[in-house]
Design a protein around this motif. Structure first.
Motif, PDB file in Angstrom:
ATOM      1  N   GLN A   1      12.798   3.446  -0.613  1.00  0.00           N
ATOM      2  CA  GLN A   1      13.076   3.274   0.820  1.00  0.00           C
ATOM      3  C   GLN A   1      11.889   2.658   1.506  1.00  0.00           C
ATOM      4  N   MET A   2      12.162   1.593   2.259  1.00  0.00           N
ATOM      5  CA  MET A   2      11.063   0.996   3.017  1.00  0.00           C
ATOM      6  C   MET A   2      10.665   1.912   4.155  1.00  0.00           C
ATOM      7  N   GLY A   3       9.421   1.726   4.624  1.00  0.00           N
ATOM      8  CA  GLY A   3       8.942   2.508   5.756  1.00  0.00           C
ATOM      9  C   GLY A   3       9.762   2.201   6.993  1.00  0.00           C
ATOM     10  N   LYS A   4       9.945   3.210   7.848  1.00  0.00           N
ATOM     11  CA  LYS A   4      10.834   3.027   8.993  1.00  0.00           C
ATOM     12  C   LYS A   4      10.253   2.075  10.014  1.00  0.00           C
TER      13      LYS A   4
END
Lengths: 508, 670
Positions: A492-495
């Motif tokens: 998951q990429m950083g928000k």
């Protein structure tokens, strides 16, 4: 080329040669066998040269309907091509390695040539029943080779080999009958596209699994392998490890995965579990062996486990890696058994403790043995690395746990192989007979040098071997895409960052 | 053709020709071939390095051959040259060239010289492939290649059981690290969809804040990837936990220790972390791990170094410790300082090893310092060379005036650790200061035991053999010499000592400006994550931080002088007082014993159990044997099976099955 049935000819040459061997005397039989296998090798080279990489999926197809739907139907794709090349490459080497055989030479050579024909048949068959016949009949010459020309415990070994494989075969046959009934065809390419009912897939998959798992062999149905290897004559071990074990992997990639994609995904856990156990368990068992052949046999089980995890990674790297592991293992384990044979012929013992310090009196032998040891360990630059690396990279995308446990194989593999090498080639010369053994003779160079060259070729420029199968692997991957389970990485990429840019990378 | 192709592939060519030609070509031809190849490589590397010093060269990649293309996973054989590579090129080729030359003298009596030189060249090739790697997999190729060469060279005297065992240990322990490296590569590919180093480094910053699952836990992506890769680095660079192979690797001939286990291969881990420093920079957690591991290692190894008697083992632990310094630098975000220390260390540590080799050569293979003493006058050139090395490693120098090589590089690491103002950095700093004292102590201890005091040669078995062999031993010698006369080494060994002494004296002074000063970013050109800001902070550290290394260096020297010159009875007194601690240090913190208990024995025990109980006792018993027994109970078929009718049986079975199929098909058709 379309009108020249090259595959049938490749089957016929060893068969005719085999018959001739039965009629001739020992000298003639050796010459005929070498000649026939070399002709087949030359045909194999031709086959590869004429194979259209990136062309039609199935090439060199032949079809001769025999009776009621059963037909003499041959044809190859890139996967089959490579395994046929492996077979025809190893065969002349096996004949050369059979110098020490002195009883019933004609029959021995006939058995080998029959075996060659059947092996090519297995990889070339496009009819389900034809495949079955080749697949099972291939065992008969192997029983004979072990049972007649084997060591002291040969009867027990061939019996065990027989019992194990029989069980799987019967189940597979029943499954095949059901499949033909359901799909209404025996054509393998058609069956590869046929969607079986998911519930039925489970049973079919398990039935095929019973057969392929034994052939592979997977833990815990592997115990026939060490005995068979130990008792088989050198050339028998070479073919057993080099080609016969590949039939299991071939079976998975040709039947289980494309024909039962749903069941393959559902039972992936079973494959993972057994493979992980195999890597650790059989590697540790290999570590404590005192018999050279047994040690290498156990190492084969561990290597084949890398093949199975790669296949059930359901992605390009895993599938292609597994194929390369199979090819590489075919070369390397064959070479290792030949290396054992070289010193066995001189000292007539497989006990590791009787050797030592061979690097002193057999330096070139020690050099080649080192190369094959390193290839077995998976040193980059040798064939062993490319396959292992791709397979493990493939399975990592599916499960980090399976990848982690399987990768411990690189530590354990190094431990048992180097420990073997140390006891044989390093140390003081412990016994005078071993110290007096001469270095490689020209015949032995002829056996080992081509394999060494192939091992390095596959390690440095594996593209030659990857290219023919790219499109076939892609087809299988596409077939599996719908059902394959999601990987456990959950990247998951950083928000805080824009999502679009790197999202695609995490998805494959 | 690009010169880099010659630099990398000449050593390979020489290794292949020399290795296969072996006795056919003869000693001199193979030696000349391999040594010549290395001198050419070194000769080509220095001008290349200078083009980067002057800023006139751009990073470039020379493609060689396609390697693997599997789906989106693709990597080629290619040689990348940039500043970082250029630094490594001069280090590797220079040290390798002088070690080749040195081996002419050192290995002169060995019956197996072509093999030795071929291995050395093979090693150099693999190391060059490592430092020119443009993708992680080629780096791994070099990584394993140097591992192979290291294995072969440690086990060069393969008749010795201890050498063969040490070789395996080195390979297997490194493989534990490789497990991490491989998983790191897999993970990197999973995340970045490439294994190309430049692409990864460009995109690494965008991964900040992303997460990934590994072995069931959720991690920051860059943290877990960097830690996995760093585990690989720990193996190769012998960091705490995976260091156990390095001291044993001293079983190899001394030139090997100098080249592989001091100057080049063991620094591969540091090189890797520096090469990937933009990636590590994204994860403060991973950087802390690097710092803590480095700091722990530099301290732990230095403590052991103070107690060992074997001259090579002292230097080996010293190497382990110095590598720890480099990791501290990399961990606090000063890869420039790490690479600088790597650069200077290569010269002075290779010098110390080759000097030790010269001593061992003079003392007839005796390696125990208890049997040395008073060698200063006997082998003066070796003494001066070793002195240069010792001054360099202990970091002798005056701020802003002149210092030996280690003065610049080690002090810059300590300053960077202090200036980073993090807890891990401070830990690194204090550990580093403490270890600097220990370094000074064990280095001077080595010098004093070897070159000063009275001769203690008489008790040495090696010396006794030498003396009795020469038939000079009849006269009584109560001066401790046993009548033995150590000889200075031949010119082939002294020239390398001279060249490396030059490096040990001048490398720091001459190059510190380029590696670690304001504006060094110009020099590095993005090949490492160079932080001008940290350099700025380094200039601002308090004066006591700048002088502390000097003070502890003097203290260490003073203690060594007191204990081994002034009052030689003193060490025994101290050992008596701290007996348990001494034993703990002398036995290397009992790591070998612990690993033997935890891993080696259980592996063999489990292997036996799996085999005897699992395979034979369970699977076979209830599988094939059980079914055979069941069949035998009911019929005579089994008996017939076991008397050789199996084959006909098998044939009948198969024919039956074939018949069955035919029947089914026939039925279906009608």
């Amino acid at each position: 080329m379309n009108h020249f049935p090259i595959l049938s000819v490749m089957l016929a040459v060893p068969l005719v040669g085999g018959l001739a061997c039965l009629l001739g005397n020992a000298r003639q039989a050796r010459a005929i066998a070498l000649g026939a296998t070399l002709i087949d090798f030359a045909l194999g080279v031709l086959l590869w040269a004429k194979f259209d990489v990136g062309g039609a999926q199935w090439q060199f197809q032949e079809n001769l309907p025999l009776f009621s739907g059963f037909s003499w139907k041959l044809g190859i794709d890139g996967i089959a091509l490579l395994l046929i090349e492996l077979s025809v490459f190893l065969m002349p080497i096996c004949i050369l390695a059979s110098n020490a055989i002195d009883k019933r030479v004609g029959e021995y050579m006939a058995a080998f040539l029959l075996m060659e024909a059947l092996m090519i048949g297995v990889f070339a068959a496009q009819d389900l029943y034809l495949f079955y016949i080749f697949f099972e009949a291939g065992l008969i010459p192997m029983y004979l080779i072990i049972g007649v020309w084997g060591g002291a415990e040969r009867i027990y070994a061939s019996y065990k080999f027989f019992l194990y494989t029989l069980l799987g075969s019967v189940l597979m046959l029943i499954a095949m009958l059901w499949m033909v009934h359901d799909a209404g065809t025996t054509d393998i390419p058609t069956l590869m596209q046929y969607d079986f009912d998911p519930a039925a897939q489970k049973w079919l998959w398990l039935a095929f699994f019973a057969s392929f798992a034994v052939k592979m062999p997977m833990w815990p149905v592997h115990t026939w392998l060490p005995d068979a290897h130990v008792q088989a004559p050198t050339a028998g071990s070479v073919i057993l490890a080099g080609v016969l074990l590949k039939m299991g992997g071939y079976g998975f990639i040709r039947f289980s995965l494309p024909m039962f994609p749903q069941a393959s995904a559902d039972y992936a856990w079973l494959i993972y579990g057994l493979s992980m156990v195999a890597v650790v368990y059989t590697s540790l068992v290999a570590l404590v062996q005192s018999d050279m052949k047994k040690l290498i046999a156990y190492s084969s089980v561990a290597h084949m486990a890398i093949v199975t995890v790669g296949l059930f990674a359901f992605n390009t790297q895993g599938l292609e890696g597994s194929m390369i592991v199979m090819l590489s293992h075919g070369l390397v384990s064959a070479a290792l058994f030949l290396c054992v044979g070289v010193i066995y012929d001189r000292l007539h013992t497989r006990e590791i403790s009787h050797y030592g310090g061979l690097a002193i009196n057999m330096p070139y032998y020690a050099l080649l043995f080192m190369l094959f040891t390193m290839a077995s360990v998976g040193l980059p630059g040798t064939s062993g690395f490319v396959g292992e690396f791709l397979s493990l990279a493939g399975i990592y995308q599916q499960s980090s746990w399976v990848a982690f446990v399987s990768t411990t194989g690189i530590i354990l593999g190094a431990a048992y192989m180097l420990y073997l090498y140390r006891r044989i080639a390093f140390g003081e010369q412990k016994n005078a007979d071993a110290a007096a053994m001469p270095d490689l003779e020209p015949r032995e160079w002829l056996m080992l040098a081509p394999i060494a060259a192939a091992v390095l070729w596959m390690g440095v420029y594996p593209e030659s071997f990857l290219a023919p199968m790219h499109s076939d692997i892609r087809a299988i991957e596409a077939r599996l895409a719908a059902t394959k389970p999601a990987g456990d990485a959950k990247f998951q990429m950083g928000k805080a960052l824009p999502v679009g840019e790197a999202h695609a990378e995490g998805a494959h | 053709m690009d010169p880099i192709l010659f630099i990398v592939f000449l050593p390979l060519l020489a290794a292949i020709i020399g290795g296969l030609g072996n006795r056919m070509l003869g000693n001199t031809v193979v030696k000349a071939l391999t040594t010549g190849a290395l001198f050419i490589a070194a000769g080509l590397s220095w001008p290349m390095f200078f083009t980067y010093l002057t800023g006139s060269a751009e990073p470039h990649v020379v493609p060689v051959l396609h390697w693997v293309q599997s789906g989106s996973l693709s990597f080629d054989w290619a040689l990348r040259v940039d500043t970082l590579t250029a630094v490594m090129l001069v280090v590797v080729t220079t040290v390798s060239a002088v070690v080749h030359l040195y081996s002419w003298g050192y290995m002169d009596e060995d019956p197996d010289q072509p093999r030795f030189f071929a291995y050395l060249s093979l090693f150099t090739f693999a190391m060059l492939m490592l430092v020119t790697a443009d993708n992680l997999v080629q780096m791994f190729f070099g990584w394993e290649g140097v591992g192979l060469a290291s294995y072969l060279l440690i086990g060069f005297w393969f008749k010795k059981p201890s050498a063969a065992a040490a070789a395996i240990k080195a390979f297997v322990v490194n493989r534990v690290g490789d497990l991490g490296f491989m998983l790191g590569i897999f993970g990197t590919y999973l995340v970045f969809n490439t294994v190309s180093i430049p692409e990864i480094l460009v995109r690494a910053p965008s991964m900040a804040g992303s997460t990934i699952h590994f072995l069931g836990g959720e991690w920051h992506t860059m943290t877990i990837l960097c830690i996995l890769l760093f585990i690989g680095a720990m193996g190769k660079s012998a960091q705490l936990g995976l260091h156990t192979w390095l001291p044993d690797a001293m079983e190899g001939p001394t030139p090997v220790s100098a080249l592989i286990h001091a100057a080049t291969m063991v620094t591969a881990g540091v090189f890797m972390v520096c090469r990937l420093s933009p990636m590590f920079a994204v994860s403060p957690d991973a950087m802390q791990v690097v710092t803590y591991v480095g700091a722990a290692t530099l301290f732990f190894a230095a403590t052991i170094g103070t107690t060992q008697w074997d001259i090579k083992r002292v230097i080996a632990y010293s190497t382990c410790s110095q590598l720890g310094y480099m990791f501290v630098a990399a961990g606090v975000g000063a890869p420039g300082a790490a690479m600088f220390h790597l650069f200077t260390h290569a010269f002075f540590k290779a010098l110390l090893f080759l000097g030790a080799g010269s001593v061992i050569h003079a003392m007839h293979h005796e390696q125990d310092m208890r049997y040395y003493g008073a060698l200063r006058k006997q082998i003066p050139l070796t003494f001066w060379a070793m002195l240069a090395g010792t001054l360099a490693i202990t970091g002798v120098g005056i701020v802003d005036v002149f210092g030996f090589a280690g003065f610049y590089s080690k002090d810059s690491i300590l300053e960077a650790a202090y200036a980073s103002a993090s807890v891990s950095g401070r830990f690194g700093f204090w550990m580093g200061i403490t270890a600097a004292l220990l370094t000074s102590f064990y280095s001077w201890r080595l010098m004093f035991l070897t070159f000063y005091g009275k001769p203690r040669w008489a008790q040495s078995e090696h010396i006794q053999h030498a003396v009795h062999g020469d038939h000079h031993g009849h006269a009584a010698h109560d001066d401790g010499t046993a009548g033995y006369h150590p000889h200075e080494s031949p010119l082939t060994m002294l020239i390398p000592l001279g060249v490396l002494s030059l490096g040990a004296v001048l490398a720091g002074f001459a190059f510190s400006h380029y590696f670690i000063s304001d504006g060094s970013g110009e020099f590095w050109r993005g090949s490492v994550a160079f932080s001008e800001e940290l350099i700025h902070h380094m200039h601002g550290v308090p004066d006591w931080v700048k002088w502390a290394p000097f003070a502890v260096m003097l203290t260490g020297f003073a203690i060594a002088w007191y204990a081994y010159i002034r009052n030689p009875a003193f060490p025994a007194v101290v050992v008596g007082q701290i007996g348990v601690l001494y034993k703990f240090l002398y036995n290397k913190w009992y790591f070998d014993e612990l690993y033997d208990f935890l891993f080696v024995r259980p592996a063999f025990w489990l292997g036996n159990k799996f085999w005897k109980l699992g395979d034979v006792g369970f699977i076979d018993r209830f599988g094939p044997n059980g079914s055979a027994w069941a069949v035998a109970l009911g019929s005579r078929v089994a008996a017939r099976l076991q008397t050789g009718y199996l084959y006909s049986y098998a044939l009948v079975m198969l024919l039956g099955l074939t018949g069955a199929i035919s029947w089914v098909i026939w039925q279906a058709a009608h």
